[in-house]
Design a protein around this motif. Structure first.
Motif, mmCIF file in Angstrom:
data_model
loop_
_atom_site.group_PDB
_atom_site.id
_atom_site.type_symbol
_atom_site.label_atom_id
_atom_site.label_comp_id
_atom_site.label_asym_id
_atom_site.label_seq_id
_atom_site.Cartn_x
_atom_site.Cartn_y
_atom_site.Cartn_z
ATOM 1 N N ALA A 130 0.771 -1.246 -0.196
ATOM 2 C CA ALA A 130 -0.017 -0.012 0.154
ATOM 3 C C ALA A 130 0.848 1.331 -0.206
ATOM 4 N N SER A 131 2.186 1.086 -0.336
ATOM 5 C CA SER A 131 3.135 2.308 -0.529
ATOM 6 C C SER A 131 3.733 2.541 -1.842
ATOM 7 N N ASN A 132 3.013 2.075 -2.841
ATOM 8 C CA ASN A 132 3.572 2.214 -4.237
ATOM 9 C C ASN A 132 5.094 1.612 -4.275
ATOM 10 N N GLY A 133 5.436 0.594 -3.639
ATOM 11 C CA GLY A 133 6.619 -0.123 -3.954
ATOM 12 C C GLY A 133 7.764 0.394 -2.898
ATOM 13 N N THR A 134 7.249 1.514 -2.167
ATOM 14 C CA THR A 134 8.506 1.901 -1.226
ATOM 15 C C THR A 134 8.747 0.883 -0.072
ATOM 16 N N LYS A 135 7.604 0.212 0.313
ATOM 17 C CA LYS A 135 7.579 -0.631 1.401
ATOM 18 C C LYS A 135 7.616 0.220 2.937
ATOM 19 N N TYR A 136 6.721 0.891 2.866
ATOM 20 C CA TYR A 136 6.874 1.785 3.969
ATOM 21 C C TYR A 136 6.501 1.005 5.312
ATOM 22 N N SER A 137 5.654 0.131 5.344
ATOM 23 C CA SER A 137 5.416 -0.927 6.524
ATOM 24 C C SER A 137 6.700 -1.329 6.982
ATOM 25 N N THR A 138 7.563 -2.048 6.392
ATOM 26 C CA THR A 138 8.788 -2.482 6.538
ATOM 27 C C THR A 138 9.602 -1.462 7.020
ATOM 28 N N ARG A 139 9.943 -0.640 6.048
ATOM 29 C CA ARG A 139 10.851 0.652 6.685
ATOM 30 C C ARG A 139 10.588 1.390 8.082
ATOM 31 N N SER A 140 9.181 1.503 8.074
ATOM 32 C CA SER A 140 8.981 2.265 9.380
ATOM 33 C C SER A 140 9.011 1.360 10.519
ATOM 34 N N ALA A 141 8.519 -0.018 10.384
ATOM 35 C CA ALA A 141 8.844 -0.952 11.452
ATOM 36 C C ALA A 141 10.315 -1.050 11.907
ATOM 37 N N GLY A 142 10.922 -1.396 10.786
ATOM 38 C CA GLY A 142 12.741 -0.957 11.078
ATOM 39 C C GLY A 142 13.256 -0.130 11.607
ATOM 40 N N ALA A 143 12.580 1.292 11.352
ATOM 41 C CA ALA A 143 12.876 2.421 12.110
ATOM 42 C C ALA A 143 12.448 2.508 13.507
ATOM 43 N N ALA A 144 11.316 1.801 13.840
ATOM 44 C CA ALA A 144 10.841 1.793 15.040
ATOM 45 C C ALA A 144 11.787 1.090 15.836
ATOM 46 N N ALA A 145 12.265 -0.066 15.259
ATOM 47 C CA ALA A 145 13.154 -0.992 15.959
ATOM 48 C C ALA A 145 14.433 -0.241 16.377
ATOM 49 N N ALA A 146 14.988 0.584 15.301
ATOM 50 C CA ALA A 146 16.167 1.458 15.579
ATOM 51 C C ALA A 146 15.882 2.293 16.623
ATOM 52 N N ALA A 147 14.708 2.802 16.736
ATOM 53 C CA ALA A 147 14.278 3.798 18.050
ATOM 54 C C ALA A 147 14.419 3.083 19.021
ATOM 55 N N ALA A 148 13.696 1.922 19.240
ATOM 56 C CA ALA A 148 13.888 0.986 20.499
ATOM 57 C C ALA A 148 15.077 1.006 21.057
ATOM 58 N N GLN A 149 15.964 0.506 20.103
ATOM 59 C CA GLN A 149 17.368 0.013 20.438
ATOM 60 C C GLN A 149 17.988 1.369 21.316
ATOM 61 N N ASP A 150 17.497 2.491 20.708
ATOM 62 C CA ASP A 150 18.224 3.584 21.220
ATOM 63 C C ASP A 150 17.321 4.176 22.391
ATOM 64 N N GLY A 151 16.394 3.482 23.064
ATOM 65 C CA GLY A 151 15.650 3.666 24.158
ATOM 66 C C GLY A 151 14.365 4.562 23.846
ATOM 67 N N LYS A 152 14.069 4.896 22.485
ATOM 68 C CA LYS A 152 12.863 6.040 22.289
ATOM 69 C C LYS A 152 11.839 5.374 21.791
ATOM 70 N N PHE A 153 11.515 4.157 21.880
ATOM 71 C CA PHE A 153 10.314 3.447 21.204
ATOM 72 C C PHE A 153 8.884 4.280 21.288
ATOM 73 N N THR A 154 8.475 4.426 22.503
ATOM 74 C CA THR A 154 7.400 5.057 22.924
ATOM 75 C C THR A 154 7.099 6.526 21.971
ATOM 76 N N GLU A 155 8.278 7.186 22.198
ATOM 77 C CA GLU A 155 8.106 8.706 21.493
ATOM 78 C C GLU A 155 8.043 8.510 20.251
ATOM 79 N N TYR A 156 8.855 7.634 19.648
ATOM 80 C CA TYR A 156 8.972 7.414 18.016
ATOM 81 C C TYR A 156 7.694 6.790 17.636
ATOM 82 N N HIS A 157 7.127 5.904 18.214
ATOM 83 C CA HIS A 157 5.944 5.355 18.220
ATOM 84 C C HIS A 157 4.843 6.358 17.975
ATOM 85 N N LYS A 158 4.753 7.307 18.711
ATOM 86 C CA LYS A 158 3.743 8.185 18.732
ATOM 87 C C LYS A 158 4.086 9.559 17.665
#
Lengths: 250, 165
Positions: A130-158
């Motif tokens: 649903a993102s014209n081939g840019t795979k936003y779902s995967t990219r955003s989930a991956g970015a959220a993991a990176a945020a979690a790793q640096d202790g900012k999951f909740t903030e980034y989630h919001k």
């Protein structure tokens, strides 16, 4: 024997031979086309199998970087320390997930603060198409993991939900994902992880785990192992969610 | 002229054309439904898994193989090779699909059939339209039935191989 009779006999014989030839040809064509049909189907099936095997390599242990902070077989990020476990499976492209966040997010935050629940966020990617081939779902989930790793999951989630792109659009660019990260205080490790797609295969793995548990849609909300839904598989209201938590508290 | 005798011959002449339409229609059905799924095999696997009829591992394989089989079957029908056999396989596949939808319906699952989509669970108050899905598949089954009964079609490889015009 008269001449006319002999001619008729000869013509009849020729006709029989021709019919047999035609029948022979028909049989041959039938056999070979049948063989061809099955060969084509077997090859097609084999291609599907091969493509799947190739895709499965992405989620082999050696290809997946699991964030060290992840819980539940490394597929989720825990927030809070309450006795009731709430599993939230969500896709950052999913509008109904955002709806749930706007509707019930503050209630969940309060339950976390009151030490009633532990929320385990599972960022899955089921809407990559649903993102014209840019795979936003995967990219955003991956970015959220990176945020979690640096202790900012909740903030980034919001902030991801606050800036949710429209379903069917290109989604947010990696640059925008990084910019949003910086706005909540994430730094260069986060930026590098997003650019290198460090956790993208991990997102695929989380999605596999989600599906293997028999869940199909987002958001999937599970309280102490029991899925919570409104009537007819609709999004549960905050009241329904609160009742489920109360029931789990006993 | 005797009309009673003329009509059957007209119908006889029309059958290859009717069958040709059925063949091309069925080809389009399989090509489209396979083509929509082939771009995201993981989603296709999840759609199969949503029926809750097999283990996740099996559903994943079925979900990956199925779009390729659908496209292959669509191509076979498009070129018109072993039309009766291809139609028979199409009919078997459609019966399996209908069976899957009926079973999901009977168990009260709320899923998208995944017929012309990635499928999955329905959310946001959309309800499953199993009746319509089944009716549509039965329609396709009728096309396959026409080909099983009258497999001779125009513009087919079968016809070419047999030296028909």
């Amino acid at each position: 024997m008269s001449k006319g009779n002999r001619d008729r006999k000869a013509a009849q014989a020729r006709r029989i031979v021709e019919q047999q030839k035609a029948a022979d040809k028909r049989r041959k064509v039938t056999i070979w086309t049948t063989v061809a049909v099955f060969a084509v189907l077997i090859v097609a099936g084999g291609i599907g199998w091969g493509v799947l095997a190739n895709q499965d390599k992405k989620t082999e242990a050696s290809q997946v970087t699991t964030p060290s902070v992840a819980v539940d077989e490394g597929t989720a990020f825990a927030v809070g320390s309450g006795p009731v476990t709430v599993d939230l499976y969500e896709d950052f492209m999913c509008p109904i997930c955002n709806e749930f966040e706007q509707q019930t997010g503050s209630t969940i935050d309060k339950m976390v603060t009151d030490k009633r629940i532990t929320v385990r966020y599972h960022p899955v990617a089921i809407l990559d198409e649903a993102s014209n081939g840019t795979k936003y779902s995967t990219r955003s989930a991956g970015a959220a993991a990176a945020a979690a790793q640096d202790g900012k999951f909740t903030e980034y989630h919001k902030v991801l939900y606050a800036n949710q792109p429209e379903e069917g659009s290109d989604g947010l660019t990696d640059a925008k994902l990084i910019e949003l990260g910086k706005s909540v205080g994430l730094g260069t490790t986060f930026e590098a992880a997003v650019n290198d797609k460090t956790y993208d295969n991990w997102a695929t793995k989380v999605t596999e785990t989600f599906a293997s548990r028999g869940y199909n849609g987002t958001p999937t909300i599970v309280v102490n192992g029991k899925q919570v839904e409104g009537p007819n598989n609709t999004l549960p209201t905050t009241a329904v969610f609160e009742q489920a938590v109360q029931a789990a508290e006993g | 002229m005797d009309l009673k005798q003329q009509q059957p011959t007209r119908l006889t002449a029309a059958w290859p054309w009717i069958s040709t339409l059925a063949r091309l229609g069925l080809a389009a059905v399989f090509l489209i439904s396979g083509g929509l799924k082939v771009t995201d095999l993981a989603a296709s696997g999840r759609a199969v898994n949503a029926y809750d009829l097999m283990s996740w591992e099996t559903a994943k394989v079925v979900g990956a193989v199925q779009p390729f089989l659908e496209i292959a079957l669509g191509l076979l029908l498009l070129i018109g090779i072993a039309t009766r056999l291809s139609a028979a396989i199409a009919a078997v596949v459609l019966v399996i699909f209908i069976g899957g939808i009926v079973s999901a319906w009977a168990r009260g699952l709320q899923i998208d059939c995944g017929c012309f989509s990635k499928g999955g669970e329905l959310t946001g108050g959309r309800t499953a339209q199993y009746g319509l899905d089944i009716a549509r598949d039965v329609g396709f089954l009728v096309l396959a039935g026409i080909l099983l009964w009258k497999p001779r079609t125009r513009f087919s490889l079968d016809g070419l191989l047999l030296g028909e015009r």
